[in-house]
Design a protein around this motif. Structure first.
Motif, short mmCIF file in Angstrom:
data_model
loop_
_atom_site.label_atom_id
_atom_site.label_comp_id
_atom_site.label_asym_id
_atom_site.label_seq_id
_atom_site.Cartn_x
_atom_site.Cartn_y
_atom_site.Cartn_z
N VAL A 14 0.84 -1.19 0.00
CA VAL A 14 0.00 0.00 0.00
C VAL A 14 0.88 1.24 0.00
O VAL A 14 1.84 1.35 0.76
CB VAL A 14 -0.93 0.01 1.23
CG1 VAL A 14 -1.73 1.30 1.27
CG2 VAL A 14 -1.86 -1.19 1.18
N ILE A 15 0.58 2.17 -0.90
CA ILE A 15 1.33 3.42 -0.99
C ILE A 15 0.46 4.53 -0.44
O ILE A 15 -0.62 4.81 -0.97
CB ILE A 15 1.72 3.71 -2.45
CG1 ILE A 15 2.62 2.59 -2.99
CG2 ILE A 15 2.43 5.06 -2.55
CD1 ILE A 15 3.00 2.78 -4.44
N PHE A 16 0.92 5.16 0.64
CA PHE A 16 0.20 6.27 1.23
C PHE A 16 0.75 7.56 0.63
O PHE A 16 1.84 8.01 0.96
CB PHE A 16 0.37 6.26 2.76
CG PHE A 16 -0.20 5.04 3.41
CD1 PHE A 16 -1.55 4.94 3.71
CD2 PHE A 16 0.61 3.96 3.71
CE1 PHE A 16 -2.08 3.81 4.29
CE2 PHE A 16 0.10 2.83 4.31
CZ PHE A 16 -1.25 2.75 4.61
N ASP A 17 -0.03 8.12 -0.27
CA ASP A 17 0.39 9.32 -0.99
C ASP A 17 -0.31 10.53 -0.42
O ASP A 17 -1.49 10.48 -0.11
CB ASP A 17 0.08 9.17 -2.49
CG ASP A 17 0.84 10.19 -3.31
OD1 ASP A 17 1.64 10.94 -2.73
OD2 ASP A 17 0.64 10.23 -4.53
N SER A 18 0.43 11.62 -0.29
CA SER A 18 -0.19 12.86 0.15
C SER A 18 -0.85 13.54 -1.05
O SER A 18 -0.74 13.08 -2.19
CB SER A 18 0.88 13.79 0.75
OG SER A 18 1.88 14.08 -0.23
N LEU A 19 -1.55 14.61 -0.78
CA LEU A 19 -2.24 15.35 -1.84
C LEU A 19 -1.72 16.78 -1.89
O LEU A 19 -2.44 17.74 -1.59
CB LEU A 19 -3.75 15.33 -1.61
CG LEU A 19 -4.42 13.97 -1.54
CD1 LEU A 19 -5.89 14.13 -1.20
CD2 LEU A 19 -4.24 13.21 -2.84
N PRO A 20 -0.44 16.95 -2.25
CA PRO A 20 0.12 18.32 -2.24
C PRO A 20 -0.50 19.23 -3.30
O PRO A 20 -0.46 20.45 -3.15
CB PRO A 20 1.60 18.09 -2.52
CG PRO A 20 1.67 16.80 -3.26
CD PRO A 20 0.55 15.96 -2.70
N TYR A 21 -1.06 18.64 -4.36
CA TYR A 21 -1.68 19.47 -5.39
C TYR A 21 -3.11 19.88 -5.03
O TYR A 21 -3.72 20.68 -5.75
CB TYR A 21 -1.69 18.73 -6.73
CG TYR A 21 -0.32 18.41 -7.26
CD1 TYR A 21 0.48 19.39 -7.85
CD2 TYR A 21 0.20 17.12 -7.16
CE1 TYR A 21 1.74 19.10 -8.32
CE2 TYR A 21 1.47 16.82 -7.63
CZ TYR A 21 2.24 17.82 -8.22
OH TYR A 21 3.49 17.52 -8.69
N TYR A 22 -3.64 19.31 -3.96
CA TYR A 22 -5.01 19.63 -3.55
C TYR A 22 -5.05 20.27 -2.17
O TYR A 22 -5.81 21.24 -1.97
CB TYR A 22 -5.86 18.36 -3.56
CG TYR A 22 -7.23 18.54 -2.97
CD1 TYR A 22 -8.22 19.24 -3.65
CD2 TYR A 22 -7.54 18.02 -1.71
CE1 TYR A 22 -9.48 19.42 -3.10
CE2 TYR A 22 -8.80 18.19 -1.16
CZ TYR A 22 -9.76 18.90 -1.86
OH TYR A 22 -11.00 19.08 -1.31
N ASP A 23 -4.28 19.73 -1.23
CA ASP A 23 -4.29 20.27 0.13
C ASP A 23 -3.48 21.56 0.16
O ASP A 23 -2.24 21.55 0.14
CB ASP A 23 -3.69 19.25 1.11
CG ASP A 23 -4.55 18.00 1.19
OD1 ASP A 23 -5.76 18.11 0.97
OD2 ASP A 23 -3.99 16.91 1.45
N ASN A 24 -4.14 22.68 0.20
CA ASN A 24 -3.48 23.98 0.24
C ASN A 24 -3.87 24.78 1.48
O ASN A 24 -3.88 26.02 1.45
CB ASN A 24 -3.80 24.78 -1.02
CG ASN A 24 -5.30 24.95 -1.23
OD1 ASN A 24 -6.10 24.37 -0.50
ND2 ASN A 24 -5.68 25.73 -2.23
N GLU A 25 -4.24 24.06 2.53
CA GLU A 25 -4.62 24.78 3.76
C GLU A 25 -3.45 25.57 4.34
O GLU A 25 -3.64 26.62 4.96
CB GLU A 25 -5.15 23.81 4.81
CG GLU A 25 -6.55 23.27 4.55
CD GLU A 25 -6.54 22.12 3.56
OE1 GLU A 25 -5.45 21.77 3.10
OE2 GLU A 25 -7.63 21.60 3.25
N LEU A 26 -2.22 25.05 4.16
CA LEU A 26 -1.07 25.76 4.71
C LEU A 26 -0.88 27.12 4.04
O LEU A 26 -0.42 28.07 4.68
CB LEU A 26 0.20 24.91 4.53
CG LEU A 26 0.24 23.58 5.29
CD1 LEU A 26 1.54 22.85 5.03
CD2 LEU A 26 0.07 23.81 6.79
N GLU A 27 -1.21 27.22 2.75
CA GLU A 27 -1.12 28.51 2.07
C GLU A 27 -2.28 29.42 2.43
O GLU A 27 -2.14 30.64 2.51
CB GLU A 27 -1.06 28.31 0.55
CG GLU A 27 0.26 27.76 0.03
CD GLU A 27 0.47 26.30 0.34
OE1 GLU A 27 -0.53 25.63 0.70
OE2 GLU A 27 1.62 25.81 0.26
#
Length: 219
Positions: A14-27
């Motif tokens: 199983v590959i646990f991938d983040s969603l850096p192109y979608y999760d922009n809460e930090l910005e």
């Protein structure tokens, strides 16, 4: 294969991938980024041990001790040992009356002469065949360099394609997540409105019941 081994293999696959192109809460929310940075600083430095899947570093020149020793010398920034030029000198006998020293000097002179003859032969061969040998060597190096550059370009293109697929995949899933989150919010709002309406109806029912009791008592 046992059940535990099967579960372990499934977990590794199983590959646990983040969603850096979608999760922009930090910005969008800078205070969240500050919290993340404080948490990372609290965790300390990352572990120095490599991941178990990372192969060990290869041992260079394992079958060539001289090359391995030279590589270690260069890695330790040690100076190269000076060449022994005594073998190229032609000293005379220290004691002219010693026949053994004369014989030793004669042997050395013959060896030096033979060395010079060999150098002349090598220079003649180099003059005759060296240019072509270097051209072939350069051609081989250029072909190898082109192969390496092509492999590097293919790897860059593959990396770009993987990142493009990740972005498209995450953007598509992000749209679905946004739609589902909006739908969830609407359903929660509808449930709250229904609960508030139920409470208002219960209050109205209690008022009507009380009014009915009052009217019945008045009669």
């Amino acid at each position: 294969m046992s059940a535990s081994e099967t579960n372990g293999a499934a977990q590794h696959s199983v590959i646990f991938d983040s969603l850096p192109y979608y999760d922009n809460e930090l910005e969008q929310y800078p205070f969240l980024k500050e919290k993340v940075e404080r948490e990372l600083a609290r965790e300390g430095k990352p572990p120095q041990t490599l991941h178990p899947r990372v192969p060990p570093a290869p041992t260079l020149f394992a079958s060539h001790p001289l090359l391995q020793a030279e590589l270690e010398r260069v890695s330790n920034h040690q100076p190269m040992p000076q060449l022994d030029t005594a073998r190229y000198q032609l000293p005379g006998p220290i004691t002219p009356e010693s026949e053994e020293e004369w014989l030793e000097a004669l042997k050395n002179a013959r060896a030096q002469l033979e060395h010079q003859k060999l150098r002349q032969t090598n220079l003649a061969l180099l003059q005759q065949y060296g240019s072509n040998a270097w051209r072939i060597h350069n051609y081989t190096n250029e072909a190898s360099a082109k192969d390496v550059e092509k492999a590097l370009e293919d790897l860059k293109n593959l990396t770009t394609e993987v990142n493009r697929e990740r972005k498209n995949f995450q953007t598509r899933l992000g749209s679905q997540l946004t739609s589902l989150e909006t739908r969830w919010t609407e359903l929660i709002s509808s449930i709250l409105q229904i609960e508030m309406a139920n409470v208002a109806l219960e209050v109205e029912i209690d008022r009507v019941n009380k009014r009915e009791v009052e009217l019945a008592a008045a009669l």
